[in-house]
Motif scaffolding. Structure first.
Motif, PDB file in Angstrom:
ATOM      1  N   LEU A  47      12.901  -5.685  -1.201  1.00  0.00           N
ATOM      2  CA  LEU A  47      14.216  -5.032  -1.094  1.00  0.00           C
ATOM      3  C   LEU A  47      15.295  -6.099  -0.999  1.00  0.00           C
ATOM      4  CD1 LEU A  47      12.130  -2.884   0.134  1.00  0.00           C
ATOM      5  CD2 LEU A  47      14.127  -1.924   1.282  1.00  0.00           C
ATOM      6  N   PRO A  48      16.480  -5.811  -1.520  1.00  0.00           N
ATOM      7  CA  PRO A  48      17.575  -6.764  -1.343  1.00  0.00           C
ATOM      8  C   PRO A  48      18.013  -6.791   0.123  1.00  0.00           C
ATOM      9  CG  PRO A  48      18.374  -4.756  -2.369  1.00  0.00           C
ATOM     10  CD  PRO A  48      16.887  -4.631  -2.288  1.00  0.00           C
ATOM     11  N   GLU A  49      18.560  -7.925   0.515  1.00  0.00           N
ATOM     12  CA  GLU A  49      18.968  -8.131   1.911  1.00  0.00           C
ATOM     13  C   GLU A  49      19.960  -7.055   2.379  1.00  0.00           C
ATOM     14  OE1 GLU A  49      17.900  -9.913   5.097  1.00  0.00           O
ATOM     15  OE2 GLU A  49      17.099 -10.513   3.135  1.00  0.00           O
ATOM     16  N   SER A  50      20.728  -6.510   1.443  1.00  0.00           N
ATOM     17  CA  SER A  50      21.744  -5.515   1.817  1.00  0.00           C
ATOM     18  C   SER A  50      21.130  -4.224   2.351  1.00  0.00           C
ATOM     19  CB  SER A  50      22.640  -5.203   0.616  1.00  0.00           C
ATOM     20  OG  SER A  50      21.858  -4.596  -0.410  1.00  0.00           O
ATOM     21  N   LEU A  51      19.837  -4.026   2.167  1.00  0.00           N
ATOM     22  CA  LEU A  51      19.194  -2.805   2.688  1.00  0.00           C
ATOM     23  C   LEU A  51      18.470  -3.068   4.012  1.00  0.00           C
ATOM     24  CD1 LEU A  51      17.804  -1.128  -0.592  1.00  0.00           C
ATOM     25  CD2 LEU A  51      19.844  -0.483   0.716  1.00  0.00           C
ATOM     26  N   SER A  52      18.769  -4.201   4.674  1.00  0.00           N
ATOM     27  CA  SER A  52      18.023  -4.532   5.902  1.00  0.00           C
ATOM     28  C   SER A  52      18.229  -3.493   7.007  1.00  0.00           C
ATOM     29  CB  SER A  52      18.395  -5.926   6.405  1.00  0.00           C
ATOM     30  OG  SER A  52      19.762  -5.946   6.766  1.00  0.00           O
ATOM     31  N   ASP A  53      19.358  -2.767   6.976  1.00  0.00           N
ATOM     32  CA  ASP A  53      19.593  -1.765   8.020  1.00  0.00           C
ATOM     33  C   ASP A  53      18.975  -0.400   7.695  1.00  0.00           C
ATOM     34  OD1 ASP A  53      21.310  -1.618   5.898  1.00  0.00           O
ATOM     35  OD2 ASP A  53      23.095  -1.122   7.077  1.00  0.00           O
ATOM     36  N   VAL A  54      18.892  -0.050   6.406  1.00  0.00           N
ATOM     37  CA  VAL A  54      18.452   1.313   6.049  1.00  0.00           C
ATOM     38  C   VAL A  54      17.201   1.340   5.157  1.00  0.00           C
ATOM     39  CG1 VAL A  54      20.768   2.325   6.262  1.00  0.00           C
ATOM     40  CG2 VAL A  54      20.017   1.382   4.051  1.00  0.00           C
ATOM     41  N   GLY A  55      16.599   0.190   4.919  1.00  0.00           N
ATOM     42  CA  GLY A  55      15.426   0.126   4.035  1.00  0.00           C
ATOM     43  C   GLY A  55      14.238   0.919   4.556  1.00  0.00           C
ATOM     44  N   VAL A  56      14.245   1.228   5.857  1.00  0.00           N
ATOM     45  CA  VAL A  56      13.176   2.053   6.429  1.00  0.00           C
ATOM     46  C   VAL A  56      13.203   3.472   5.839  1.00  0.00           C
ATOM     47  CG1 VAL A  56      14.500   2.866   8.440  1.00  0.00           C
ATOM     48  CG2 VAL A  56      11.998   2.567   8.620  1.00  0.00           C
ATOM     49  N   LEU A  57      14.309   3.818   5.160  1.00  0.00           N
ATOM     50  CA  LEU A  57      14.386   5.138   4.505  1.00  0.00           C
ATOM     51  C   LEU A  57      13.719   5.137   3.125  1.00  0.00           C
ATOM     52  CD1 LEU A  57      18.097   6.059   5.397  1.00  0.00           C
ATOM     53  CD2 LEU A  57      16.009   6.934   6.487  1.00  0.00           C
TER      54      LEU A  57
ATOM     55  N   LEU B  27      18.285  15.366   2.677  1.00  0.00           N
ATOM     56  CA  LEU B  27      19.561  14.647   2.528  1.00  0.00           C
ATOM     57  C   LEU B  27      19.466  13.603   1.410  1.00  0.00           C
ATOM     58  CD1 LEU B  27      20.548  14.249   6.279  1.00  0.00           C
ATOM     59  CD2 LEU B  27      21.769  15.611   4.555  1.00  0.00           C
ATOM     60  N   LEU B  28      18.339  12.903   1.346  1.00  0.00           N
ATOM     61  CA  LEU B  28      18.174  11.909   0.276  1.00  0.00           C
ATOM     62  C   LEU B  28      18.124  12.599  -1.089  1.00  0.00           C
ATOM     63  CD1 LEU B  28      15.588   9.549   2.039  1.00  0.00           C
ATOM     64  CD2 LEU B  28      17.988   9.007   1.515  1.00  0.00           C
TER      65      LEU B  28
ATOM     66  N   LEU C 126      18.525   3.938  -3.483  1.00  0.00           N
ATOM     67  CA  LEU C 126      19.168   3.720  -2.172  1.00  0.00           C
ATOM     68  C   LEU C 126      20.442   2.892  -2.362  1.00  0.00           C
ATOM     69  CD1 LEU C 126      16.230   2.923   0.322  1.00  0.00           C
ATOM     70  CD2 LEU C 126      17.627   5.009   0.243  1.00  0.00           C
ATOM     71  N   LEU C 127      20.372   1.889  -3.227  1.00  0.00           N
ATOM     72  CA  LEU C 127      21.568   1.075  -3.500  1.00  0.00           C
ATOM     73  C   LEU C 127      22.671   1.920  -4.131  1.00  0.00           C
ATOM     74  CD1 LEU C 127      19.829  -2.183  -4.797  1.00  0.00           C
ATOM     75  CD2 LEU C 127      21.183  -1.958  -2.681  1.00  0.00           C
ATOM     76  N   ALA C 128      22.288   2.813  -5.057  1.00  0.00           N
ATOM     77  CA  ALA C 128      23.285   3.665  -5.729  1.00  0.00           C
ATOM     78  C   ALA C 128      23.951   4.613  -4.737  1.00  0.00           C
ATOM     79  CB  ALA C 128      22.621   4.453  -6.855  1.00  0.00           C
ATOM     80  N   ILE C 129      23.154   5.171  -3.817  1.00  0.00           N
ATOM     81  CA  ILE C 129      23.698   6.097  -2.814  1.00  0.00           C
ATOM     82  C   ILE C 129      24.648   5.343  -1.873  1.00  0.00           C
ATOM     83  CG2 ILE C 129      23.096   7.510  -0.793  1.00  0.00           C
ATOM     84  CD1 ILE C 129      20.479   8.264  -2.342  1.00  0.00           C
TER      85      ILE C 129
ATOM     86  N   PHE D 184      26.730   6.849   4.615  1.00  0.00           N
ATOM     87  CA  PHE D 184      25.835   8.015   4.516  1.00  0.00           C
ATOM     88  C   PHE D 184      24.422   7.686   5.028  1.00  0.00           C
ATOM     89  CE2 PHE D 184      22.661  10.505   2.190  1.00  0.00           C
ATOM     90  CZ  PHE D 184      23.123  11.797   2.324  1.00  0.00           C
ATOM     91  N   LEU D 185      23.829   6.630   4.489  1.00  0.00           N
ATOM     92  CA  LEU D 185      22.445   6.297   4.856  1.00  0.00           C
ATOM     93  C   LEU D 185      22.359   5.871   6.326  1.00  0.00           C
ATOM     94  CD1 LEU D 185      21.456   4.352   1.607  1.00  0.00           C
ATOM     95  CD2 LEU D 185      20.661   6.640   2.276  1.00  0.00           C
ATOM     96  N   GLU D 186      23.316   5.075   6.780  1.00  0.00           N
ATOM     97  CA  GLU D 186      23.298   4.604   8.171  1.00  0.00           C
ATOM     98  C   GLU D 186      23.342   5.782   9.148  1.00  0.00           C
ATOM     99  OE1 GLU D 186      25.047   3.564   5.667  1.00  0.00           O
ATOM    100  OE2 GLU D 186      25.795   1.507   5.882  1.00  0.00           O
ATOM    101  N   LYS D 187      24.192   6.777   8.818  1.00  0.00           N
ATOM    102  CA  LYS D 187      24.343   7.913   9.738  1.00  0.00           C
ATOM    103  C   LYS D 187      23.080   8.770   9.827  1.00  0.00           C
ATOM    104  CE  LYS D 187      29.252   8.309   8.815  1.00  0.00           C
ATOM    105  NZ  LYS D 187      30.091   8.981   7.813  1.00  0.00           N
ATOM    106  N   MET D 188      22.220   8.687   8.795  1.00  0.00           N
ATOM    107  CA  MET D 188      20.969   9.448   8.848  1.00  0.00           C
ATOM    108  C   MET D 188      20.057   8.957   9.966  1.00  0.00           C
ATOM    109  SD  MET D 188      19.880   9.991   4.863  1.00  0.00           S
ATOM    110  CE  MET D 188      18.210  10.377   5.399  1.00  0.00           C
TER     111      MET D 188
END
Lengths: 358, 358
Positions: free
Chosen positions: A140-150, A190-191, A314-317, A324-328
């Motif tokens: 995964l790219p580093e930018s998904l480190s907070d929400v990649g668990v989704l 939601l996804l 996930l990147l597109a969303i 959106f993803l963080e609030k989930m």
């Protein structure tokens, strides 16, 4: 190191236990686990409904939704480096290595003897370190480190959606879906809502929480319509939908879903249903199926191709709907508070996550 | 000329009536009807369950399974000559000419406003002469003059089978069906059994008649296994099938069908089911669908492409099993004895046909 485990098929045996850090073989990666997400499957295992320990063990480490960093690489592993942000898939090939498992589609395993990390015959990722075959690991790219668990819940959406589109396009010369119904606004719902909106489709999403709830707000953030089924029951919906995604796991809703599709429609079932609910008119189900050229199909698990696609989506969303993803992720606890992750902490809970460290 | 008609939705209004011979328009063919086959749909119309008269008429001429010869050609009709052996398709485009109707797939009509000869809004072919748009007419070789009336039931098989194969191949990289179950050994079940055998598949066919019956003998003529469900109930079957074709129209059997598929299996429903049969465990249906990646789908009617394919496959079946198709036509009566065609004449009846002349 600490691991969250159960004795399979024994109700309320959830615990933390100490284990040695495993050692990767030449084709494996040692994962430093970052986060593990909790879903209904984990709760069903804790309730003793299913779950299977690895051969030789009498316990099962939980955790199939995960996000890790590469800690160590087996000697023959290529394409990864220490510190990479990664997610391993869940299912592993059957011992017979059936034609589908061999083709990289263990999600369609023909023997039923497949393994699943954290569910069936393999320990999961709810531990500080875990090992797995590198060929089942996605970067995964580093930018998904907070929400990649989704990512793992996202793959359930990816598979249901791709299979729907492939089947419809295969069986009809012309098929252009416009209006989609998503039943359920949990993480998968939601996804699905967000991904369908990314694809430019018109989406209605149904759940039981109020119009003021976080779920309702997230649905509306994507430009979809939120329907509170306590106010507008499914039977009152006037639209007929091109596709219905059934994600509630509620048998009554599953039965109703078919009535909500138009002719040539599809219901994609992605939940697991409680048994023993009666339907008084099975004949109607099958007659509707026939006279409307309709499809009902089920889909379980997801292979690596869906994880790869899930990263892109996930990147597109994230790009489209900020926050959106963080609030989930409504609950996030440390390993010592693990119990709080397996029991909903608020009325607004969507996804609970256990943090295993950085 | 004589026509067999009902007053739609009026029980037991079946009668012969006199009519003028219709006159073809420039795009139409005047058909000299040879034979009309009878099926459950005709019996349901006679019982007053459904049926719709053409606009402006208060009666409906029956007959959707037919075989004719070309009698007269409209001025702009090309590709046919007088005396050609032909079968018209059943469904006609909706007035809106929806995208599917326009593409030649009125069997997948999106508005539901389609017409069906002998069923819904258009007179059928149970009359000495009939007219229809030439673009919906398929030519048959002279060698099918005795059994060509089986083409329409054959198209139901063709559509169910093609849609099954298209969907499965679209959603899986590898799919090689081996073992197929056919539920029901009426005309559609027997044609399905034979066609699957032509394709080299291993077939079990289930019905309720004895092992000595004509149905059993026809099944066995194709090298398939006949199963008498009165002796071996469905619940005792040990095989798991790659595809199940449900052709009985029995709701109990429809419910059982799903349990008979293996993982990634398909049930193709091609019947119409009696309402109000209870199932006690709807949750199990949907959970099986999901955990087995299974499909249940329905299919109704058939467009011209299936009629064209059906001609080829009737020829292939005839070439392989001498007498098989002829033996399926167990009752053949003249127009004056039409009543005998709509009521089974023997325990061994499979397909009843009315002869309108040569």
């Amino acid at each position: 190191m600490k691991a969250i485990a159960v004795t399979p098929m024994m109700k309320d045996s959830l615990r933390i236990q100490d284990q040695d850090v495993p050692k990767q073989a030449r084709n494996e990666i040692l994962l430093k686990v970052q986060k593990v997400g909790i879903c209904g499957t984990d709760r069903d295992i804790i309730s003793g409904f299913y779950g299977e320990a690895p051969a030789g063990d009498n316990y099962l480490v939980l955790g199939h939704e995960s996000l890790s960093r590469v800690s160590e690489l087996g000697r023959s592993v290529r394409g990864f480096k220490k510190g990479d942000l990664v997610v391993p898939t869940v299912r592993r090939n059957c011992p017979e290595n059936c034609v589908n498992c061999k083709a990289g589609e263990s999600d369609m395993c023909l023997t039923g003897h497949y393994f699943e990390h954290g569910i069936k015959g393999l320990h999961g990722f709810a531990r500080e370190f875990a090992i797995t075959d590198a060929s089942f690991v996605v970067k995964l790219p580093e930018s998904l480190s907070d929400v990649g668990v989704l990512l793992e819940p996202m793959t359930i959406v990816e598979k249901g959606m791709l299979q729907t589109f492939l089947m419809q396009k295969a069986r009809m010369k012309k098929w252009k879906p416009v209006k989609i119904l998503v039943l359920g606004a949990g993480p998968v719902g939601l996804l699905a809502t967000a991904l369908l909106r990314v694809k430019g489709l018109d989406v209605d999403t149904v759940a039981t929480r109020s119009e003021e709830s976080l779920k309702a707000k997230l649905v509306e953030q994507t430009g979809s319509k939120y329907i509170n089924s306590k106010v507008s029951p499914l039977s009152s919906l006037e639209n007929k939908y091109d596709i219905v995604f059934e994600l509630t796991g509620n048998t009554g809703v599953a039965l109703e879903a078919q009535n909500l599709t138009g002719v040539n429609g599809v219901v994609s079932y992605l939940g697991v249903y409680m048994h023993e609910q009666e339907t008084e008119d099975a004949g109607k189900i099958y007659t509707n199926l026939v006279l409307g050229n309709r499809i009902q199909f089920g889909s379980v698990n997801a292979n690596k191709s869906y994880f790869t696609q899930g990263v892109k989506d996930l990147l597109a969303i994230r790009k489209r709907w900020n926050g959106f993803l963080e609030k989930m992720i409504t609950t996030s606890v440390g390993i010592e508070q693990f119990g709080n992750a397996y029991t909903p902490q608020s009325q607004e809970e969507i996804k609970a996550v256990i943090e295993f460290g950085k």
